[in-house]
Design a protein around this motif. Sequence first.
Motif, PDB file in Angstrom:
ATOM      1  N   GLY A 480      13.060  21.817 -36.839  1.00 26.62           N
ATOM      2  CA  GLY A 480      12.684  23.086 -36.235  1.00 26.62           C
ATOM      3  C   GLY A 480      13.740  23.556 -35.259  1.00 26.62           C
ATOM      4  N   ASP A 529      10.468  29.726 -44.597  1.00 24.64           N
ATOM      5  CA  ASP A 529      10.196  28.335 -44.962  1.00 24.64           C
ATOM      6  C   ASP A 529       9.095  27.751 -44.075  1.00 24.64           C
ATOM      7  OD1 ASP A 529      10.206  25.746 -45.743  1.00 24.64           O
ATOM      8  OD2 ASP A 529      12.202  25.282 -44.972  1.00 24.64           O
ATOM      9  N   LYS A 530       7.975  27.385 -44.669  1.00 22.94           N
ATOM     10  CA  LYS A 530       6.830  26.907 -43.912  1.00 22.94           C
ATOM     11  C   LYS A 530       7.071  25.546 -43.272  1.00 22.94           C
ATOM     12  CE  LYS A 530       4.219  30.441 -45.013  1.00 22.94           C
ATOM     13  NZ  LYS A 530       3.770  31.402 -43.982  1.00 22.94           N
ATOM     14  N   SER A 531       8.127  24.871 -43.689  1.00 24.17           N
ATOM     15  CA  SER A 531       8.405  23.536 -43.134  1.00 24.17           C
ATOM     16  C   SER A 531       9.208  23.611 -41.840  1.00 24.17           C
ATOM     17  CB  SER A 531       9.174  22.685 -44.153  1.00 24.17           C
ATOM     18  OG  SER A 531      10.445  23.255 -44.411  1.00 24.17           O
ATOM     19  N   THR A 532       9.712  24.785 -41.540  1.00 24.48           N
ATOM     20  CA  THR A 532      10.521  24.947 -40.328  1.00 24.48           C
ATOM     21  C   THR A 532       9.637  25.395 -39.162  1.00 24.48           C
ATOM     22  OG1 THR A 532      12.415  25.574 -41.694  1.00 24.48           O
ATOM     23  CG2 THR A 532      12.525  26.071 -39.334  1.00 24.48           C
ATOM     24  N   ARG A 533       9.796  24.676 -38.057  1.00 22.31           N
ATOM     25  CA  ARG A 533       8.965  24.934 -36.882  1.00 22.31           C
ATOM     26  C   ARG A 533       9.806  25.617 -35.794  1.00 22.31           C
ATOM     27  NH1 ARG A 533       8.338  20.016 -35.887  1.00 22.31           N
ATOM     28  NH2 ARG A 533       9.957  19.957 -34.284  1.00 22.31           N
ATOM     29  N   LEU A 561       3.390  34.100 -39.279  1.00 21.67           N
ATOM     30  CA  LEU A 561       3.835  32.734 -38.985  1.00 21.67           C
ATOM     31  C   LEU A 561       2.615  31.829 -39.007  1.00 21.67           C
ATOM     32  CD1 LEU A 561       6.345  31.011 -38.008  1.00 21.67           C
ATOM     33  CD2 LEU A 561       5.403  31.298 -35.701  1.00 21.67           C
ATOM     34  N   GLU A 564       0.800  26.060 -37.667  1.00 28.35           N
ATOM     35  CA  GLU A 564       1.481  24.771 -37.574  1.00 28.35           C
ATOM     36  C   GLU A 564       2.994  24.906 -37.437  1.00 28.35           C
ATOM     37  OE1 GLU A 564       0.566  25.637 -41.940  1.00 28.35           O
ATOM     38  OE2 GLU A 564      -0.439  25.776 -39.995  1.00 28.35           O
ATOM     39  N   GLN A 565       3.522  26.123 -37.653  1.00 28.17           N
ATOM     40  CA  GLN A 565       4.959  26.346 -37.473  1.00 28.17           C
ATOM     41  C   GLN A 565       5.320  26.649 -36.016  1.00 28.17           C
ATOM     42  OE1 GLN A 565       5.301  29.295 -41.024  1.00 28.17           O
ATOM     43  NE2 GLN A 565       7.383  28.552 -40.616  1.00 28.17           N
TER      44      GLN A 565
END
Length: 695
Positions: A480, A529-533, A561, A564-565
């Motif tokens: 992130g 990208d949902k994996s990036t915080r 957004l 969880e991000q």
Amino acid sequence: MKTTMRLNSDTKLSVSGRNRLSSFQSDICHTIVDRMEQGVIVFDRQNILYANDNVFDILSIPEELLAPGSSLEEFIKFGVKRGDYYPNSELTFASIRMRLMAGEDFVLLRKTPNGRFYRINSRFRDGVGISTYTDITNESREKAVLTNTVEAIAQGLLVHDREKIVISNKHLLSVMDLPPEVVEAGTPWKEFIEYRAKRGDYDDPEEHVKKILQAFDSQTGFSSETRAGSKTIRVECRNAHGMMFVTYTDVTDARDREYKLQQKEAEVRLLAETDSLTGLKNRRAFDDILARHFKKRKKKSSKTSKELALILLDLDHFKPVNDTYGHSFGDTLLKQVARRFGKIVRKSDTMARIGGDEFGAIVEVDDKGEAIEIATCMRDAARIPILIEQTKLRVNASVGVSYFSDGFEDAPAMFVGADLALYAAKDDSRGSVYEFEAEFATNAIQKYLLEQDLLSALDKNEFVLHYQVQQDLSSGKVAGYEALMRWHHPVKGLISPADFIPLAEETGFIVEMGRWALKQAARDFGGKDKSTRVAVNVSPVQFRESNLIEDIKQALEESDLAPEQLEIEITEDVLIEDNVNTLKILKGIRQIGVGLSLDDFGAGYSSLSYLTRYPFSKLKIDRYFIDQMIRDERSQSLVKSILSLASNMGMKVTAEGVETSEQLDLLVKSNCDEVQGYLLGKPQPLDEIKKTAVL
């Protein structure tokens, strides 16, 4: 007009009486006596010898009572019986008999039935008496008016010339508690003064006599206050027509009322000048005293060797005490600290509570070193632990000092100087003692101008977000980014957050800035990208004064957004103000699904209880320990302990400030979850990040 009565040859007179009458009855004597305006009676010790015509008109009595040879005693008794003699006929008769027997002159006052007053002047020569009757009705009336006027005066009155008392009234006796003989007409007035002096009425009787004589000489008067036993007497002396008119007024009750009023005013003034909590002077009184000191020194600055110092002291982090333990707890703390300060300053100094947790002292010292010594003692006194209701508290204090010799224009400017020194002490390192320096004023002006620019920076789109990467050590991928605010000033260029964030917190503008940063970061990473915080810092001021949960929800809704991000980073300053609302907000954030990170863990007063009390999902180890852990085993042990603790509690850990490969290697070996620092990448604008990462 009655015919003049003359003595006939058959008059029943003794031989000696006839001889005396014969010698008197010369033609020229008859002519003179008969033409006199007054009434005239000639007599010896026993008989009437002669009376002129006017006497009959004056007295309105039977002719036989004034016939030559008639009884003098019967003539007198007639007047006594009729009540002619004034003011007491019986006493007058006895007095006349004694005077006749002694052959002495005398003066009487006789009032006739028609209401007129006559003065009788009687003289004896060679056994023969002559009485003249003079009409003094008008004089008597004037005297009566004067007497009534004198007695009608509410004050005691005494009139005297340079030697003797002329007149006094009855009020004087009661007002001054005097016996009548002390103020009888004809009594030397100095005897009156002597009587009162013996009674203790004067502090300096000789001085009073001197003032009276001076008033006679200068034809002026004077006023004073004196005593008459337990009474307070107001004395007014006026000089007129060669006499001193003196009034005596009992002002005892008035003075008692004035005294009570003065006491009441003093109490009210004391209340108005006193801080109700600590009993010290308040800000208003402090400013007045400082102004008086300043004005006095401005007038005679070259005549004093003493330095005037103004000390301002502020308790550091006092608000959390109120928020954590309650205001009554905080009030007790302030009172105890105030008592300590009161023991440090001298009686000649001024100690005040300026407001809130700020105190001030005005001291005169031999030199600046002595002022710093007093200021340091005050700071150290504040640091001593205080026990309140079984709770031991420690507070720190910052101090600013300014001096008269610094050249301030006026007292308010001197206060500002001490205030600037205080702020400098707080900005540098809390718990410091700073003296005023000219550059503080320059800095204050620059700070003010910067503040004005800051307030308009948001509207002018001068704020931008830079992002610093956070790497997952287990996968080597980007976990992130932390959003960091930057300010592009149109003139000064890029301004460091260290310069404008504290200013934004002071002004409260940080709330709007923080809300903007939250929404902007959400927009920058939303829908990607949902994996990036993305982690966003929240200031303690923003946490307290904004509706943070609603702001987060709105940012998520507007940006697409995922909860969880988003990660919210707070410092322990938020937790110091431990209360029900703090826990409620933190739980609300976690319930949304947003991560919660405790920043700078290990620094300050970090408490392990925070980890059990609040729902954190991540800890960020303070960069100081990361910097020290290569060369300091204790720091390394602390880092490992934090990693182990967090793992056991199900929290991830991010190590901040990683700048060397040695640090990175050690963190990898210690099973740290994530790292962040210049080794991995400096904060960059979003466009730069897009070039190296997939968003």
